[in-house]
Motif scaffolding. Structure first.
Motif, PDB file in Angstrom:
ATOM      1  N   ILE A  74      11.627 112.138  37.250  1.00  0.00           N
ATOM      2  CA  ILE A  74      10.279 111.835  36.773  1.00  0.00           C
ATOM      3  C   ILE A  74      10.269 110.426  36.218  1.00  0.00           C
ATOM      4  O   ILE A  74      11.117 110.057  35.404  1.00  0.00           O
ATOM      5  N   GLN A  75       9.322 109.616  36.686  1.00  0.00           N
ATOM      6  CA  GLN A  75       9.226 108.247  36.210  1.00  0.00           C
ATOM      7  C   GLN A  75       8.282 108.162  35.016  1.00  0.00           C
ATOM      8  O   GLN A  75       8.542 107.440  34.069  1.00  0.00           O
ATOM      9  N   GLN A  76       7.175 108.880  35.114  1.00  0.00           N
ATOM     10  CA  GLN A  76       6.191 108.801  34.037  1.00  0.00           C
ATOM     11  C   GLN A  76       5.273 110.012  34.088  1.00  0.00           C
ATOM     12  O   GLN A  76       4.961 110.517  35.166  1.00  0.00           O
ATOM     13  N   VAL A  77       4.865 110.470  32.896  1.00  0.00           N
ATOM     14  CA  VAL A  77       3.893 111.552  32.813  1.00  0.00           C
ATOM     15  C   VAL A  77       2.739 111.060  31.953  1.00  0.00           C
ATOM     16  O   VAL A  77       2.967 110.473  30.901  1.00  0.00           O
ATOM     17  N   GLY A  78       1.522 111.288  32.413  1.00  0.00           N
ATOM     18  CA  GLY A  78       0.399 110.867  31.585  1.00  0.00           C
ATOM     19  C   GLY A  78      -0.913 111.148  32.273  1.00  0.00           C
ATOM     20  O   GLY A  78      -0.935 111.610  33.414  1.00  0.00           O
ATOM     21  N   SER A  79      -2.004 110.842  31.573  1.00  0.00           N
ATOM     22  CA  SER A  79      -3.308 111.010  32.199  1.00  0.00           C
ATOM     23  C   SER A  79      -3.449 109.909  33.251  1.00  0.00           C
ATOM     24  O   SER A  79      -2.751 108.898  33.198  1.00  0.00           O
ATOM     25  N   PRO A  80      -4.334 110.101  34.231  1.00  0.00           N
ATOM     26  CA  PRO A  80      -4.503 109.071  35.252  1.00  0.00           C
ATOM     27  C   PRO A  80      -4.768 107.698  34.646  1.00  0.00           C
ATOM     28  O   PRO A  80      -4.206 106.707  35.101  1.00  0.00           O
ATOM     29  N   VAL A  81      -5.599 107.654  33.582  1.00  0.00           N
ATOM     30  CA  VAL A  81      -5.916 106.360  32.977  1.00  0.00           C
ATOM     31  C   VAL A  81      -4.673 105.730  32.372  1.00  0.00           C
ATOM     32  O   VAL A  81      -4.383 104.555  32.578  1.00  0.00           O
ATOM     33  N   GLU A  82      -3.935 106.533  31.625  1.00  0.00           N
ATOM     34  CA  GLU A  82      -2.710 106.011  31.002  1.00  0.00           C
ATOM     35  C   GLU A  82      -1.778 105.414  32.044  1.00  0.00           C
ATOM     36  O   GLU A  82      -1.226 104.336  31.863  1.00  0.00           O
ATOM     37  N   ILE A  83      -1.608 106.151  33.108  1.00  0.00           N
ATOM     38  CA  ILE A  83      -0.635 105.699  34.096  1.00  0.00           C
ATOM     39  C   ILE A  83      -1.121 104.456  34.821  1.00  0.00           C
ATOM     40  O   ILE A  83      -0.360 103.531  35.066  1.00  0.00           O
ATOM     41  N   TYR A  84      -2.409 104.400  35.072  1.00  0.00           N
ATOM     42  CA  TYR A  84      -2.928 103.244  35.783  1.00  0.00           C
ATOM     43  C   TYR A  84      -2.875 101.996  34.901  1.00  0.00           C
ATOM     44  O   TYR A  84      -2.481 100.938  35.353  1.00  0.00           O
ATOM     45  N   SER A  85      -3.207 102.165  33.622  1.00  0.00           N
ATOM     46  CA  SER A  85      -3.280 100.968  32.791  1.00  0.00           C
ATOM     47  C   SER A  85      -1.948 100.650  32.108  1.00  0.00           C
ATOM     48  O   SER A  85      -1.697  99.502  31.775  1.00  0.00           O
ATOM     49  N   HIS A  86      -1.106 101.622  31.897  1.00  0.00           N
ATOM     50  CA  HIS A  86       0.178 101.335  31.249  1.00  0.00           C
ATOM     51  C   HIS A  86       1.355 101.934  31.999  1.00  0.00           C
ATOM     52  O   HIS A  86       2.059 102.787  31.484  1.00  0.00           O
ATOM     53  N   PRO A  87       1.571 101.512  33.231  1.00  0.00           N
ATOM     54  CA  PRO A  87       2.726 102.036  33.969  1.00  0.00           C
ATOM     55  C   PRO A  87       4.016 101.610  33.272  1.00  0.00           C
ATOM     56  O   PRO A  87       4.067 100.528  32.689  1.00  0.00           O
ATOM     57  N   VAL A  88       5.034 102.474  33.322  1.00  0.00           N
ATOM     58  CA  VAL A  88       6.268 102.147  32.606  1.00  0.00           C
ATOM     59  C   VAL A  88       7.179 101.241  33.417  1.00  0.00           C
ATOM     60  O   VAL A  88       8.095 100.649  32.870  1.00  0.00           O
ATOM     61  N   ASN A  89       6.983 101.180  34.718  1.00  0.00           N
ATOM     62  CA  ASN A  89       7.834 100.292  35.506  1.00  0.00           C
ATOM     63  C   ASN A  89       7.123  99.852  36.784  1.00  0.00           C
ATOM     64  O   ASN A  89       6.005 100.285  37.063  1.00  0.00           O
TER      65      ASN A  89
END
Ligand SMILES: Nc1ncnc2c1ncn2[C@@H]1O[C@H](COP(=O)(O)OP(=O)(O)O)[C@@H](O)[C@H]1O
Ligand SMILES: [Mg+2]
Lengths: 361, 563
Positions: free
Chosen positions: A218-233
């Motif tokens: 798993i690279q990242q878990v979050g709401s669609p907005v979180e992932i789109y605006s704050h991707p971890v990598n």
């Protein structure tokens, strides 16, 4: 108050032995809240299906646990698990009518005839299958088959509903309308769901939360907005939406802002990752829609248009930057903006708020 | 290390899962017991007997056999015959298959029927016809020289086994996408070039595999050489004579093993080839355009060859019909029904026995075959590969070897089988079941593998256990294949000879054995009458089963009754 309803703990699956061993799912942890729809999103081969099949019980985990409602279900065979799956190819029983297909699980459960009839009728109404009860699966369109398969899973009132790329065999239009319906139904019935897809748009529009997977992790878990605006990598940024990556150096840190130097010019971005220090080399994620273009000016970054494509609602430019990289820019409402021809030198600026800075990996 | 312990955990999990499904678990155990007793044990006994002298391990039997030309001869003869028959048979089969799939020949249905007909009759019927045609008092006596030997065997076995190659090659040629040929022609290749650069290379694994199939059948054939071999001794008959004539079990077993080795090698080679031919693309049927414009100098020779072969088949079987009505073959050609009356008087018991036993064997084999097919293609359990291997083993093993194995294994009680089976109906029934099982399994595996596994998973996901899933989902979907398996099994049971001949007894006998007996006594007319009756029964049964499946599978995919 929502609570973790489905939990995966250090869940691992390896196929094969010795040199041929493939770790399809690598020690993943995940919590899914009751009533949520969570999508597993990732490129083909990243382990989404394997994860889903471990939840359903079709694969025995190599190690780790699947817990539903606080109880480990590792020892429970798939036919006794409170899960129901919607298969990619629908897997309808070809020798049974639509009604018999949907009633199948209830009959196995030995529910009374009346109850079966009532439940099947209710779900068929809900899903829009009225009047098709006596059809054979092969007499149905793809969309209808998909609905039958959905009805067959939902009628069981499972604790967890599983979807494995259920829309991938439908045409583009149907895909969009069906996914909206799935979402509405799922919310209305409040069924906890895990949904596998490799289509980021599908994931964004459907999910309460998105799980981005790559190579079994798993690279990242979050709401669609979180992932789109704050991707971890970079992987996540590139997979969820389009992204340009600019190499920059940190010049100064402020309370909420970070000042960067890029190609001798200065840009500002919100400060998220507190580990980033002054002088660090960083990657800036720039979404194509956050790029502004105008005639080149003294204090703007300069680039050369190498390509432009007109889409009607937007204009897509490819611009060669001073460092030689090509950056994509999407300009909405192209009619309201000056248009630049190939070879033209343009000045670039960015919508600061939507920039995202990643530490060097 | 860690990895190993992980996989052990998984194994334990698998066992746990299995125990939770007691029906499955017990069935697997029972099937293993049956396979061990009725497949592995008899073959093991043949090996043991061939390697033992007075209870001591020894190679003496092999030394003896290989040293004396009297014994080594049959080995060479069998292999030579196999090579010739396989080559001619594959050629004939290929021409036929090409004509059916790649030319606009008319009457394909009839040609197909004629070309596959020898498969539903025991091969020795062709041998009988050969005697009636070319034998000492035959219509064309002496026309092809002495038929008792290599010539006769070659003619008869080619007619009997070319259909095998034909059916295999039809599948191979149909699987080659005709658009490849069109593409090649588009690039300027001539017909000949298309054939040599596209069709032939693509079909080659299939051709070799068909060749090996015929080779195996020729090697294992017992009925034909029993009638026609004359001084040209072959292994299957020699092994039989050693045991029934000389009561020399050790020598018979040794010859049987010599027969087994090349057959098994050929069998596994063939399987290997089939598993590799995956690059053949399966798409639609040949478009009419490629077929219609075939040049005359390609078409007509092919037609001529097909016509000739069909004519020969008709001639042979026609001769059996004609012969069965003759008062005294070659002497008095008055038409009479006396042969049928006589045949019935003598053969009634044989016919009744074979029918009864085959009717018992067929459904058991069908169900067991499907069930094993289901287990090996859908279930994970320890010993799955062993189950597949041992249940398919009798396919590769010549009937002669199996027959000898059954005598050795079941003449006396043993810890595996505490009662003597020799002389009972059980020994015939089990022999037929386990000899025909591979056909049922192969049919079943093919049918099951066409079912998307997710359909069964959907059923399990909805709460059904394996048994219910098999009953309600898998079984209905494989019903057509099941019935075609039944048809196959019945035909193979009724026409069996090479293994059966070892286990028949006064109490339980077999129609094929009776026919051989008539031929042995030169009662050709009665032999012909009985063969026809046998063929009639088989054809009737095939028709009946076809009827049932047509009724049953209105909407389901159709299937052809012969593999
Ligand atoms: N039954 C299996 N045996 C061996 N390898 C498998 C099996 N199933 C999946 N894999 C491997 O595991 C990895 C993940 O597969 P999968 O979960 O199907 O990916 P996804 O659904 O994300 O495309 C792939 O590399 C695949 O080849
Ligand atoms: Mg997948």
């Amino acid at each position: 108050m929502k609570r973790a309803y489905l939990e995966l703990k250090q869940l691992t699956k390896a196929f094969g032995k010795g040199a041929d061993m493939v770790v399809a799912v690598d020690a993943i942890d995940l919590e899914v809240q009751e009533g949520d729809l969570v999508t597993l999103l990732g490129p083909s081969g990243c382990g989404k299906t394997t994860t889903l099949r471990m939840i359903a019980g079709f694969h025995t985990p190599t190690s780790g646990d699947v817990m539903i409602d606080g109880v480990s279900v590792n020892e429970i065979p798939p036919n006794k698990r409170p899960t129901a799956m919607v298969f990619q190819n629908y897997a309808l029983f070809p020798h049974m009518t639509v009604f018999e297909n949907i009633a199948y699980g209830l009959r196995i459960r030995r529910e009374s005839d009346e109850q079966v009839k009532e439940k099947v009728a209710r779900i068929m109404n809900l899903i829009g299958l009225e009047g098709l009860a006596d059809r054979q699966p092969r007499q149905l369109s793809g969309g209808q088959q998909q609905r039958v398969s959905l009805a067959r899973a939902m009628v069981m009132e499972p604790k967890v509903l599983l979807f494995d790329e259920p829309l991938s065999n439908l045409d583009a239009k149907l895909r969009v309308s069906t996914r909206l319906e799935i979402r509405k139904l799922q919310q209305r019935l409040g069924i906890t769901s895990v949904y596998v897809t490799h289509d980021q748009e599908e994931a964004m529009t459907l999910s309460d939360r998105v799980v981005i997977m790559d190579r079994g992790k798993i690279q990242q878990v979050g709401s669609p907005v979180e992932i789109y605006s704050h991707p971890v990598n970079r992987f996540v940024a590139g997979f969820m939406g389009k992204a340009n990556f600019l190499e920059a150096t940190v010049k100064a840190l402020e309370e909420t802002e970070i000042v960067l130097e890029y190609c001798t010019k200065t840009i500002q971005a919100p400060r998220w990752d507190k580990r980033i220090k002054e002088g660090d080399e960083v990657t800036v994620v720039v979404r194509p829609e956050s790029v502004f273009l105008e005639e080149s000016q003294e204090d703007l970054i300069e680039g050369t248009v190498v390509n432009s494509v007109y889409f009607g609602s937007q204009m897509l430019y490819e611009i060669e930057m001073p460092d030689g990289k090509v950056l994509q820019a999407e300009i909405a409402d192209p009619q309201d903006h000056p248009q630049f021809a190939k070879g033209h030198t343009v000045g670039l600026s960015f919508k600061s708020r939507s920039l995202h800075v990643l530490a060097k990996e | 290390m860690k990895q190993q312990s992980k996989s052990r955990v998984q194994q334990i999990n698998e066992i746990k899962k299995l125990i939770r499904e007691p029906f499955l678990f017990i069935s697997i155990l029972v099937i293993f017991y049956l396979l061990i007793v009725f497949v592995l044990f008899p073959i093991f006994q043949v090996f043991k007997t061939s390697f033992m002298i007075d209870g001591q391990l020894s190679l003496k039997n092999y030394r003896d056999v290989l040293r004396q030309s009297y014994y080594i001869r049959p080995l060479f003869n069998s292999i030579l015959l196999g090579l010739i028959v396989a080559t001619i048979g594959t050629f004939v089969g290929f021409v036929f298959a090409y004509a059916i799939t790649r030319t606009p020949m008319r009457g394909k249905g009839i040609f197909r029927l004629i070309a596959t007909f020898p498969m539903v009759s025991p091969p020795f019927v062709v041998a009988l016809a050969c005697i009636l045609l070319f034998g000492r008092s035959g219509i064309f006596a002496g026309a092809i020289g002495n038929i008792y030997g290599l010539t006769g065997l070659t003619v008869v076995e080619t007619i009997a086994y070319a259909p095998t190659a034909f059916l295999a090659l039809i599948g191979v040629l149909q699987a080659i996408d005709p658009s490849l040929e069109e593409a090649a022609m588009d690039c300027g290749a001539s017909r000949g070039k298309v054939f040599s650069t596209i069709i032939f290379p693509l079909a080659l694994p299939g051709i070799v595999s068909a060749w090996l199939l015929v080779f195996i059948q020729s090697l294992a054939d017992f009925g034909t050489p029993m009638i026609l071999s004359g001084n040209y001794q072959v292994l299957s008959v020699q092994a039989y004579l050693q045991i029934t004539g000389m009561f020399d079990l050790a020598r018979g077993s040794t010859l049987a093993i010599l027969l087994l080795v090349p057959t098994v090698i050929a069998f596994y080679l063939q399987k290997y080839l089939l598993s590799k031919k995956s690059y053949v693309t399966v798409t639609g049927k040949p478009t009419s355009a490629t077929i219609k414009n075939l040049e005359w100098y390609i078409k007509y020779p092919i037609y001529a060859m097909c016509f000739l072969f069909a004519l020969i088949v008709l001639l042979f079987y026609g001769m059996v019909v004609w012969g069965s009505f003759q008062k005294l073959w070659g002497v008095d050609s008055t038409l009479t029904l006396r042969n049928y009356v006589q045949m019935w008087k003598i053969g009634k018991k044989y016919i009744k026995d074979s029918l009864l036993l085959s009717l018992i064997v067929t459904p058991i084999t069908g169900i067991l075959g499907m069930f094993i097919a289901y287990l090996i293609s859908r279930k994970q359990f320890i010993g799955r590969n062993l189950m597949e291997f041992s249940s398919m083993l009798t396919f590769a093993v010549p009937g002669t070897v199996v027959g000898i194995g059954y005598i050795l294994a079941f003449n006396n009680p043993s810890f595996l089988m505490p009662v003597t089976l020799t002389g009972t109906s059980i020994i015939i029934i089990t022999l037929l079941i386990f000899r025909n099982l591979p056909v049922g399994i192969r049919n079943g595996v093919a049918a099951i593998e066409q079912i998307d596994p997710s359909i069964e998973e959907a059923s399990i996901d909805l709460g059904a256990d394996s048994g219910t899933t098999f009953r309600k989902i898998t079984l209905p979907m494989i019903t057509p294949a099941f019935f075609s398996g039944l048809a196959n099994c019945f035909v193979r049971s009724m026409t069996a000879i090479s293994a059966i001949i070892f286990v028949v007894s006064g109490r339980w006998n077999f129609i094929t054995v009776a026919v051989l007996g008539f031929v042995d006594n030169s009662q050709y007319a009665q032999a012909a009458a009985m063969s026809l009756l046998l063929i009639a029964i088989v054809v009737l049964a095939l028709g009946l089963i076809q009827l049932i499946t047509n009724r049953l599978g209105k909407g389901m995919q159709s299937f052809s009754i012969i593999e």
